[in-house]
Write an enzyme that holds these catalytic residues in place. Structure first.
Site, PDB file in Angstrom:
ATOM      1  CB  CYS A 111      -0.951  -0.010   1.191  1.00 19.77           C
ATOM      2  SG  CYS A 111      -1.993  -1.460   1.192  1.00 19.77           S
ATOM      3  CG  HIS A 242      -3.214   3.310   1.880  1.00 21.92           C
ATOM      4  ND1 HIS A 242      -3.895   2.878   0.762  1.00 21.92           N
ATOM      5  CD2 HIS A 242      -3.198   2.244   2.740  1.00 21.92           C
ATOM      6  CE1 HIS A 242      -4.270   1.623   0.930  1.00 21.92           C
ATOM      7  NE2 HIS A 242      -3.874   1.229   2.118  1.00 21.92           N
ATOM      8  CG  ASN A 272      -6.734  -0.944   1.700  1.00 22.41           C
ATOM      9  OD1 ASN A 272      -6.114  -0.678   0.669  1.00 22.41           O
ATOM     10  ND2 ASN A 272      -6.133  -1.260   2.831  1.00 22.41           N
TER      11      ASN A 272
HETATM   12  N1  COA Z   1     -18.080  -7.825  11.457  1.00 22.09           N
HETATM   13  C1  COA Z   1     -18.608  -7.900  12.696  1.00 22.09           C
HETATM   14  N2  COA Z   1     -17.863  -8.102  13.793  1.00 22.09           N
HETATM   15  C2  COA Z   1     -16.540  -8.237  13.640  1.00 22.09           C
HETATM   16  C3  COA Z   1     -15.916  -8.181  12.382  1.00 22.09           C
HETATM   17  C4  COA Z   1     -16.743  -7.963  11.250  1.00 22.09           C
HETATM   18  N3  COA Z   1     -16.269  -7.894  10.008  1.00 22.09           N
HETATM   19  N4  COA Z   1     -14.595  -8.349  12.516  1.00 22.09           N
HETATM   20  C5  COA Z   1     -14.365  -8.491  13.840  1.00 22.09           C
HETATM   21  N5  COA Z   1     -15.544  -8.434  14.507  1.00 22.09           N
HETATM   22  C6  COA Z   1     -15.766  -8.529  15.949  1.00 22.09           C
HETATM   23  C7  COA Z   1     -14.640  -9.272  16.639  1.00 22.09           C
HETATM   24  O1  COA Z   1     -14.899 -10.671  16.670  1.00 22.09           O
HETATM   25  C8  COA Z   1     -14.687  -8.663  18.020  1.00 22.09           C
HETATM   26  O2  COA Z   1     -15.754  -9.226  18.744  1.00 22.09           O
HETATM   27  P1  COA Z   1     -15.605  -9.520  20.315  1.00 22.09           P
HETATM   28  O3  COA Z   1     -15.371  -8.175  20.953  1.00 22.09           O
HETATM   29  O4  COA Z   1     -16.896 -10.142  20.660  1.00 22.09           O
HETATM   30  O5  COA Z   1     -14.425 -10.419  20.429  1.00 22.09           O
HETATM   31  C9  COA Z   1     -15.060  -7.207  17.754  1.00 22.09           C
HETATM   32  O6  COA Z   1     -15.720  -7.213  16.487  1.00 22.09           O
HETATM   33  C10 COA Z   1     -13.858  -6.279  17.709  1.00 22.09           C
HETATM   34  O7  COA Z   1     -12.872  -6.865  16.865  1.00 22.09           O
HETATM   35  P2  COA Z   1     -11.488  -6.159  16.590  1.00 22.09           P
HETATM   36  O8  COA Z   1     -10.659  -7.042  15.715  1.00 22.09           O
HETATM   37  O9  COA Z   1     -10.946  -5.701  17.918  1.00 22.09           O
HETATM   38  O10 COA Z   1     -11.985  -4.880  15.770  1.00 22.09           O
HETATM   39  P3  COA Z   1     -11.212  -3.578  15.400  1.00 22.09           P
HETATM   40  O11 COA Z   1     -11.888  -2.410  15.988  1.00 22.09           O
HETATM   41  O12 COA Z   1      -9.723  -3.724  15.612  1.00 22.09           O
HETATM   42  O13 COA Z   1     -11.468  -3.510  13.832  1.00 22.09           O
HETATM   43  C11 COA Z   1     -10.300  -3.809  11.763  1.00 22.09           C
HETATM   44  C12 COA Z   1     -10.917  -4.503  12.980  1.00 22.09           C
HETATM   45  C13 COA Z   1      -9.689  -4.876  10.862  1.00 22.09           C
HETATM   46  C14 COA Z   1     -11.406  -3.060  11.028  1.00 22.09           C
HETATM   47  C15 COA Z   1      -9.228  -2.784  12.270  1.00 22.09           C
HETATM   48  O14 COA Z   1      -8.361  -3.432  13.170  1.00 22.09           O
HETATM   49  C16 COA Z   1      -8.442  -2.200  11.153  1.00 22.09           C
HETATM   50  O15 COA Z   1      -8.965  -1.546  10.276  1.00 22.09           O
HETATM   51  N6  COA Z   1      -7.098  -2.354  11.182  1.00 22.09           N
HETATM   52  C17 COA Z   1      -6.242  -1.833  10.145  1.00 22.09           C
HETATM   53  C18 COA Z   1      -6.290  -2.740   8.961  1.00 22.09           C
HETATM   54  C19 COA Z   1      -5.738  -2.121   7.733  1.00 22.09           C
HETATM   55  O16 COA Z   1      -5.931  -0.966   7.473  1.00 22.09           O
HETATM   56  N7  COA Z   1      -5.044  -2.938   6.917  1.00 22.09           N
HETATM   57  C20 COA Z   1      -4.491  -2.545   5.686  1.00 22.09           C
HETATM   58  C21 COA Z   1      -3.323  -1.668   5.895  1.00 22.09           C
HETATM   59  S1  COA Z   1      -2.642  -1.180   4.391  1.00 22.09           S
END
Ligand code: COA
Length: 315
Positions: A111, A242, A272
């Site tokens: 990215c 990005h 993304n």
């Molecule tokens: N839909 C519904 N619930 C979801 C889910 C989805 N798609 N994905 C995870 N959950 C749930 C999890 O199981 C967790 O449940 P729990 O609290 O009962 O255990 C809860 O939601 C929180 O999960 P978590 O992984 O802590 O969420 P988050 O706030 O970290 O969001 C991302 C997850 C992936 C959206 C976030 O971490 C993110 O955007 N990270 C950066 C990723 C990125 O940009 N990558 C590319 C870089 S170039």
């Protein structure tokens, strides 16, 4: 010698998948995805390819610049998701647009790829090696996505963006870029060429670690590029980051103490798209007249590697 962008273009797959449709494939829902990411839809290549999207974006950028394909002497395609290895995507684009005088190669920095490709082309122009360059980011991330993994499949989309660069009299800008291979395991994807375990052919990610990395490193990169070019943040008109997650963009704005209005977003429509996200956003802003000549723009990428970078340009 400085580098100016004199044309932009993009190509987006026709098929649009919104969060409601996605929630029929995997256990998620529209509200969760919007709140945690800002994404409402993504476009998925059904009949398009990474090569065809790259060529489409390149043609549109050339048309927008008024420059002919024969004038282009460098084509760089940033991609991690091309269906071709040999010949490279950039050579395929050359053939499709008739840029017979260009040197062509691909670049993989995930990215961060578009910003690093832009830096490479700009350095070549400043050094007098090239006169006119096409820099393209093109991705079909849907092919590298595990559609059963709700931690990743909600995030990614397909598309391509391109810019035409030319040299002009004036002082060039100094970019900033950095990598940390020691932390590469937080975002991975393997090819079938080596030994792999089940699922490793898809993008695998520790979302929270990537989130923390982006929020820490992107403001650092932007501060560094401002300092290297002796410019205060108040002089910057647009920060084009990005497009990974709206919360990352908001956190970066907060860290820099800059108004959120300077941070345009379009991930709500495209998700993304890795190295395509910055040129697609530049093209959206150019075509709608939001970008004005003379404005100062900072572009900043971050992603797998880990890699992070920022560059400054005058529109
Ligand atoms: N839909 C519904 N619930 C979801 C889910 C989805 N798609 N994905 C995870 N959950 C749930 C999890 O199981 C967790 O449940 P729990 O609290 O009962 O255990 C809860 O939601 C929180 O999960 P978590 O992984 O802590 O969420 P988050 O706030 O970290 O969001 C991302 C997850 C992936 C959206 C976030 O971490 C993110 O955007 N990270 C950066 C990723 C990125 O940009 N990558 C590319 C870089 S170039």
């Amino acid at each position: 010698m400085k580098t100016v962008i004199c044309g932009t273009g993009s190509a987006i797959p026709e098929y649009r998948m919104d969060n409601c449709e996605l929630s029929q494939l995997v256990d998620t829902n529209d509200e969760w995805i919007r709140e945690r990411t800002g994404i409402q839809a993504r476009h998925i290549a059904k009949k398009e390819t990474t090569v065809s999207l790259a060529a489409g974006a390149a043609k549109a950028a050339l048309e927008n610049s008024g420059i002919s394909s024969e004038e282009v002497d460098l084509i760089i395609v940033s991609t991690i998701s091309s269906e071709v290895i040999l010949p490279c995507t950039a050579c395929e684009v050359q053939r499709m647009i008739g840029a017979s005088n260009a040197v062509c190669f691909d670049l993989n920095a995930a990215c961060s790829g578009f910003v690093l490709a832009y830096n490479t082309a700009a350095a070549g122009i400043t050094a007098g090696i090239y006169k006119t360059a096409l820099v393209i980011g093109s991705e079909c991330l849907s092919k590298l996505t595990n559609w059963k993994d709700r931690g990743t499949c909600i995030l990614f989309g397909d598309g391509a963006g391109a810019v035409v660069l030319k040299g002009e009299e004036g002082e060039g800008r100094i970019p900033f870029a950095c990598s940390d291979g020691e932390s590469g395991n937080v975002l991975t994807c393997k090819t079938g060429l080596g030994q792999i375990s089940e699922g490793e052919e898809y993008m695998q990610m520790d979302g929270q670690e990537v989130f923390k990395f982006a929020v820490r490193k992107v403001p650092e990169a932007i501060r560094e590029v401002l300092s290297r070019n002796n410019i205060g943040p108040e002089k910057v008109d647009w920060y084009i980051l990005h497009q990974a997650n709206k919360r990352i963009v908001e956190a970066v704005a907060r860290h820099l103490k800059e108004p959120i209005e300077k941070f345009p977003v379009n991930m709500q429509e495209y998700g993304n798209t890795s190295s395509a996200s910055i040129p697609v956003l530049l093209d959206d802003m150019n075509r709608t007249g939001v970008l004005k000549r003379g404005q100062t723009v900072v572009i900043a990428g971050f992603g797998a590697g880990l890699t992070w970078c920022a560059s400054m340009l005058e529109w």
